[in-house]
Design a protein around this motif. Structure first.
Motif, PDB file in Angstrom:
ATOM      1  N   LEU A 276       0.749  -1.197   0.085  1.00 11.93           N
ATOM      2  CA  LEU A 276       0.051  -0.077  -0.074  1.00 11.93           C
ATOM      3  C   LEU A 276       0.971   1.522  -0.060  1.00 11.93           C
ATOM      4  N   ASP A 277       1.915   1.203   0.815  1.00  8.40           N
ATOM      5  CA  ASP A 277       2.869   2.240   0.988  1.00  8.40           C
ATOM      6  C   ASP A 277       3.710   2.663  -0.468  1.00  8.40           C
ATOM      7  N   LEU A 278       4.044   1.523  -1.120  1.00  9.79           N
ATOM      8  CA  LEU A 278       4.666   1.717  -2.387  1.00  9.79           C
ATOM      9  C   LEU A 278       3.577   2.312  -3.413  1.00  9.79           C
ATOM     10  N   HIS A 279       2.315   1.459  -3.569  1.00  6.87           N
ATOM     11  CA  HIS A 279       1.460   2.024  -4.390  1.00  6.87           C
ATOM     12  C   HIS A 279       1.082   3.530  -4.174  1.00  6.87           C
ATOM     13  N   ASP A 280       0.853   3.959  -2.799  1.00  9.51           N
ATOM     14  CA  ASP A 280       0.741   5.376  -2.713  1.00  9.51           C
ATOM     15  C   ASP A 280       2.010   6.295  -3.403  1.00  9.51           C
ATOM     16  N   GLN A 281       3.193   5.882  -3.044  1.00  9.88           N
ATOM     17  CA  GLN A 281       4.208   6.612  -3.443  1.00  9.88           C
ATOM     18  C   GLN A 281       4.461   6.811  -4.875  1.00  9.88           C
ATOM     19  N   LEU A 282       4.133   5.433  -5.722  1.00  7.64           N
ATOM     20  CA  LEU A 282       4.140   5.341  -7.158  1.00  7.64           C
ATOM     21  C   LEU A 282       3.010   6.376  -7.750  1.00  7.64           C
ATOM     22  N   ARG A 283       2.085   6.271  -7.189  1.00 10.35           N
ATOM     23  CA  ARG A 283       0.713   7.106  -7.670  1.00 10.35           C
ATOM     24  C   ARG A 283       1.078   8.758  -7.490  1.00 10.35           C
ATOM     25  N   LEU A 284       1.708   8.895  -6.356  1.00 10.25           N
ATOM     26  CA  LEU A 284       1.911  10.355  -6.202  1.00 10.25           C
ATOM     27  C   LEU A 284       3.118  10.865  -7.229  1.00 10.25           C
ATOM     28  N   GLU A 285       4.112   9.938  -7.101  1.00 12.72           N
ATOM     29  CA  GLU A 285       5.087  10.138  -8.151  1.00 12.72           C
ATOM     30  C   GLU A 285       4.779  10.504  -9.404  1.00 12.72           C
ATOM     31  N   LEU A 286       3.629   9.657 -10.024  1.00  9.85           N
ATOM     32  CA  LEU A 286       3.293   9.859 -11.241  1.00  9.85           C
ATOM     33  C   LEU A 286       2.480  11.041 -11.491  1.00  9.85           C
ATOM     34  N   ASP A 287       1.583  11.496 -10.438  1.00 10.73           N
ATOM     35  CA  ASP A 287       0.853  12.604 -10.388  1.00 10.73           C
ATOM     36  C   ASP A 287       1.811  13.964 -10.230  1.00 10.73           C
ATOM     37  N   LEU A 288       2.979  13.784  -9.570  1.00 13.86           N
ATOM     38  CA  LEU A 288       4.030  14.782  -9.671  1.00 13.86           C
ATOM     39  C   LEU A 288       4.696  15.106 -10.840  1.00 13.86           C
ATOM     40  N   ALA A 289       4.750  13.873 -11.446  1.00 20.96           N
ATOM     41  CA  ALA A 289       5.624  14.029 -13.047  1.00 20.96           C
ATOM     42  C   ALA A 289       4.501  14.657 -14.056  1.00 20.96           C
ATOM     43  N   THR A 290       3.099  14.207 -13.605  1.00 20.37           N
ATOM     44  CA  THR A 290       2.296  15.084 -14.719  1.00 20.37           C
ATOM     45  C   THR A 290       2.006  16.443 -14.324  1.00 20.37           C
ATOM     46  N   ALA A 291       1.918  16.840 -12.883  1.00 19.38           N
ATOM     47  CA  ALA A 291       1.925  18.240 -12.724  1.00 19.38           C
ATOM     48  C   ALA A 291       3.090  18.928 -13.267  1.00 19.38           C
ATOM     49  N   LEU A 292       4.057  18.492 -13.213  1.00 24.46           N
ATOM     50  CA  LEU A 292       5.555  19.180 -13.833  1.00 24.46           C
ATOM     51  C   LEU A 292       5.446  19.395 -15.387  1.00 24.46           C
ATOM     52  N   ALA A 293       4.847  18.082 -15.860  1.00 25.45           N
ATOM     53  CA  ALA A 293       4.670  18.182 -17.342  1.00 25.45           C
ATOM     54  C   ALA A 293       3.536  19.366 -17.860  1.00 25.45           C
ATOM     55  N   GLU A 294       2.556  19.312 -16.956  1.00 23.92           N
ATOM     56  CA  GLU A 294       1.442  20.257 -17.386  1.00 23.92           C
ATOM     57  C   GLU A 294       1.418  21.774 -16.567  1.00 23.92           C
ATOM     58  N   ASP A 295       2.662  22.078 -15.983  1.00 22.71           N
ATOM     59  CA  ASP A 295       2.973  23.164 -15.237  1.00 22.71           C
ATOM     60  C   ASP A 295       1.963  23.507 -14.174  1.00 22.71           C
ATOM     61  N   GLU A 296       1.467  22.440 -13.602  1.00 20.47           N
ATOM     62  CA  GLU A 296       0.433  22.812 -12.505  1.00 20.47           C
ATOM     63  C   GLU A 296       0.965  23.523 -11.050  1.00 20.47           C
ATOM     64  N   LEU A 297       2.271  23.237 -10.986  1.00 20.30           N
ATOM     65  CA  LEU A 297       2.813  23.641  -9.577  1.00 20.30           C
ATOM     66  C   LEU A 297       2.922  25.451  -9.730  1.00 20.30           C
ATOM     67  N   SER A 298       2.601  25.861  -8.487  1.00 15.25           N
ATOM     68  CA  SER A 298       2.657  27.530  -8.449  1.00 15.25           C
ATOM     69  C   SER A 298       3.814  27.935  -7.279  1.00 15.25           C
ATOM     70  N   LEU A 299       3.813  29.121  -7.435  1.00 14.95           N
ATOM     71  CA  LEU A 299       5.046  29.620  -6.501  1.00 14.95           C
ATOM     72  C   LEU A 299       4.357  30.572  -5.571  1.00 14.95           C
ATOM     73  N   HIS A 300       4.446  30.795  -4.274  1.00 16.58           N
ATOM     74  CA  HIS A 300       4.116  31.541  -3.171  1.00 16.58           C
ATOM     75  C   HIS A 300       5.707  32.519  -2.879  1.00 16.58           C
ATOM     76  N   PHE A 301       5.230  33.694  -2.487  1.00 19.17           N
ATOM     77  CA  PHE A 301       6.705  34.504  -2.244  1.00 19.17           C
ATOM     78  C   PHE A 301       6.178  34.939  -0.905  1.00 19.17           C
ATOM     79  N   GLN A 302       7.327  34.600   0.089  1.00 22.71           N
ATOM     80  CA  GLN A 302       7.746  35.334   1.408  1.00 22.71           C
ATOM     81  C   GLN A 302       8.325  36.400   1.311  1.00 22.71           C
TER      82      GLN A 302
END
Length: 459
Positions: free
Chosen positions: A193-219
């Protein structure tokens, strides 16, 4: 305290840090509490059973497991999760060995079975320590496997007499393998289960990077009067199903999966775009935007070149961008580090040593490295006024920065008391919730404009 002692003192007093993977941390702590409760209950039940049978020495031996459970519970309650896991694993392994070589001796054709508990214990150790350094994981696994081998080969190395009644030993011989097999199956499923969660999140992160879904906040970063002189870019990820994912979680995942280079490049590109927006505002042209650069990105030659090209392509004035680097780089090849810091300096990029005082850097290691800024770790700042050790370390970092001619910025300033104490130590640059929380890009730009406009009106 001498600045040369910051390295050792920082390790002796470690400030609290957020867990790199909150979901995993919750699972780890829950499983630790379950294991502690199970060991405690089994210890009491077996101690009572042997006590009623008149086997007082065996009963006392089982109570040793209760001591292990209580010790692990105390460590876990104190927030020392890794220490609790290590203590529980190693002390339980020692208890299994003592019981196996003293009580569970092969007799009348019935083999020893207690050592089979080391197999699920090994799985537990691998899960509990899966986010810890590789050397620790490998050493723990090797120790348990070695002990398992010794218990398989050495039947009675200490020439102990048989103390377990034959009937009890036969019942143990079939009960232990069944229980060990059940634990093994449950723990295997948990790891899946832990490995599945990590792989799913890793795939989602790769997708987010490819689709430019991450944003920046500034402090914003300010002086004591609240005048902003810069801002730190902080990456954020709004997952479509999970909602806001903690940066501590997905940045650590990016480092483990190799996505950190792509993540770093995207952060640098967006931070440079924000710096370009600041250049369009007359009152903000002297601001410096800080970018967190991972050790992997700074050490990889191709990634470092792409990073410089990203900044240079933005055509920003000298000093508009600042790279914040972690202390872990200090223990790497210093000649290479010095050369790359010089490259940054030549390109008009300032550099800062982030979270200073937590373990690697000392006065000797910093000499000759062309940093522009030191940042006091927020863990020290948050404990100002509560722990004398934190105040001594903060004072030492400020003194060290002064001796080396470096600008010093204190992170995590949240109260007026923090600000007053740091000012009294000679610090004049700050970052934290006392001034502003991390803001979305448009909010940050508006906040910076208001503060600068207020300053102009006051003047």
């Amino acid at each position: 305290m001498s600045p040369a002692l910051v390295k050792g003192a920082g390790r002796a007093w470690s400030p609290p840090e957020p867990p790199p993977d909150p979901q995993f941390e919750r699972r780890r702590q829950l499983l630790l509490w379950v294991a502690i409760a199970l060991i405690g209950l089994l210890s009491l039940s077996f101690a009572l059973r042997f006590g009623l049978q008149g086997q007082q020495r065996l009963a006392q031996l089982q109570l040793g497991y209760l001591g292990v459970a209580l010790g692990a519970a105390w460590l876990l309650h104190a927030g020392l999760v890794r220490d609790a896991a290590l203590f529980l694993v190693l002390a339980s392994a020692l208890g299994i060995a003592v019981n196996a070589w003293w009580a569970d001796l092969p007799q009348h054709g019935t083999p020893r079975t207690l050592h089979l508990y080391l197999i699920p214990l090994l799985l537990l150790a691998r899960f509990w320590l899966s986010r810890e350094p590789r050397l620790l994981r490998s050493a723990t696994s090797a120790s348990l496997l070695l002990l398992l081998g010794l218990l398989c080969v050495l039947d009675n190395p200490f020439a102990q007499p048989l103390v377990l009644p034959p009937g009890e030993h036969r019942r143990l011989a079939w009960a232990v393998p069944v229980l060990a097999a059940v634990l093994f199956a449950l723990l295997t499923r948990l790891q899946e289960l832990d490995l599945h969660d990590q792989l799913r999140l890793e795939l989602d992160l790769a997708t987010a990077l490819a689709e430019d879904e991450l944003s920046l906040h500034f402090q914003p970063q300010c002086d004591a009067t609240g005048r902003p002189f810069g801002a730190e870019a902080l990456v954020r990820w709004q997952h479509p199903q999970l909602g806001a994912v903690s940066p501590a979680r997905f940045v650590a995942l990016a480092e483990r999966s190799g996505l950190i280079l792509a993540l770093g490049e995207q952060v640098a590109r967006k931070a440079c775009a924000f710096a370009a927006r600041c250049q369009q505002q007359p009152g903000l042209r002297d601001l410096s935007i800080a970018i967190n650069v991972s050790a992997a990105q700074f050490q990889d030659e191709a990634a470092f070149e792409r990073l410089l090209q990203t900044v240079q392509a933005a055509q920003l004035p000298v000093g508009s961008i600042k790279f914040e680097l972690t202390e872990s780089l200090i223990v790497q090849d210093q000649a290479s580090l010095r050369a790359r810091l010089a490259r940054c300096q030549a390109a008009g990029i300032r550099t800062a040593l982030d979270d200073f005082g937590t373990g690697h850097a000392s006065l000797a290691s910093l000499r000759g490295l062309p940093f522009d800024q030191l940042k006091i770790d927020q863990g020290f700042v948050k404990n100002l006024g509560r722990h004398a050790r934190a105040e001594a370390l903060a004072q030492s970092v400020i003194q060290l920065g002064r001796e080396l001619g470096l600008e010093v910025v204190a992170e995590g300033v949240e109260t007026a008391e923090h600000l007053a104490l740091l000012q009294g130590m000679g610090c004049s640059r700050f970052q934290g919730y006392w001034f502003a929380r991390p803001l979305q890009e448009d909010e940050a730009l508006a906040w910076l404009q208001r503060r600068r406009a207020t300053e102009s009106t006051s003047a």
